[in-house]
Design a protein around this motif. Sequence first.
Motif, short mmCIF file in Angstrom:
data_model
loop_
_atom_site.label_atom_id
_atom_site.label_comp_id
_atom_site.label_asym_id
_atom_site.label_seq_id
_atom_site.Cartn_x
_atom_site.Cartn_y
_atom_site.Cartn_z
N GLN A 135 13.42 53.87 -6.89
CA GLN A 135 14.75 53.21 -7.04
C GLN A 135 15.11 51.55 -6.79
O GLN A 135 16.38 51.52 -7.12
N SER B 90 12.79 60.67 0.75
CA SER B 90 11.73 61.13 -0.46
C SER B 90 12.27 60.18 -1.76
O SER B 90 13.49 59.41 -1.95
N GLY B 91 11.01 60.02 -2.79
CA GLY B 91 11.18 59.16 -3.92
C GLY B 91 9.99 58.73 -4.27
O GLY B 91 8.56 59.58 -3.74
N THR C 104 8.28 64.16 -0.89
CA THR C 104 9.38 64.65 -0.75
C THR C 104 9.37 64.97 0.82
O THR C 104 8.43 65.54 1.14
N LYS D 285 10.19 50.85 -3.49
CA LYS D 285 11.15 52.65 -4.09
C LYS D 285 11.76 52.10 -5.36
O LYS D 285 11.63 50.97 -5.59
N GLN E 296 4.32 60.21 -5.43
CA GLN E 296 5.91 60.67 -5.09
C GLN E 296 5.75 61.39 -3.13
O GLN E 296 4.56 62.19 -3.00
#
Length: 310
Positions: free
Chosen positions: A115, A138-139, A161, A113, A159
Amino acid sequence: MSELKLERKSQCEVNVITLVTWESSGFYTVQSTLEYKLLKDDKDAHFSCEVSFSVPGAIRTMESHSINITIHYPTTMVELWKDSPQGLVKEGDTVELRCQGDGNPPPPFIFSKEQEPDMVLESRGNLLMLSSVSRKDSGIYQCRPLDSVGQAEVKGEVQLTVHYLDPAVVVPKDSEVMLKGENLVASCNALSSLKTVTVWYKDGKQVGYSNMLHLDDATYETSGEYVCEVTVPSLPSLHTSGSVHIIVQGGPQVVGVEEEVQLEEVAGRMVNLSCEAQGHPPPSISWNIIGSQVSQLTSSIISTEFMKKV
């Protein structure tokens, strides 16, 4: 006795070497070698050679079988996409993300990911499966060829969601007592990532189309259970509901008091008389019998019947 004749032709990345041998038998043996620097674009190319020779009055040709060369080349482009489910994703779904690159042979991929770039997600080949996803999943997801770690430009991104709908919260909660004639506003809200629609029902009939329900000038008919249903039009499988029980409190209200009743009956038979009153708390009903040995009877039941032998 033989004679060798060597001929070389070069052009950029192509080099052709031709070796001609004249045998003592009078035959010629011609051998041609192609030196070619393979490119990625040649992955679907087929190579063959053609021999031309003279015959009386003409020139004929022969062509060899063609061959395809398996070319190995590094991955320069990667694509990542959501393979399933089709459409919007909601909490509880199983999501499959698939990665594909243009290298040969196809390299293994690593998923992460954006993040958390240093955390490698467990995958199978070019497939990443996320079971029972929640909004926390999500990400932006990324995949990279295993042999290009550190080359940030060679990666695919998508992406994800994950949509959600929280349980409905109704205010007032559970039940509410209001006085006859009062007004009340009830609310029903559910946190969602998408636009919602709220409908109120009482006894199976629609009584409101908003997250706010207005009950004005309450009567005893206002009493009952009100159910709100929250749905997501763009994702119908997301829905929730809540309810509130309304109790209207006030003085007794006798049903049918405006009607005058006259009965005729034969002496010695039983007559049934009924009296019904609405109210909260439950009202008491008293019977007054004028001109009879029984002067008064009292009952604490909301709806009661009095049986008298006439």
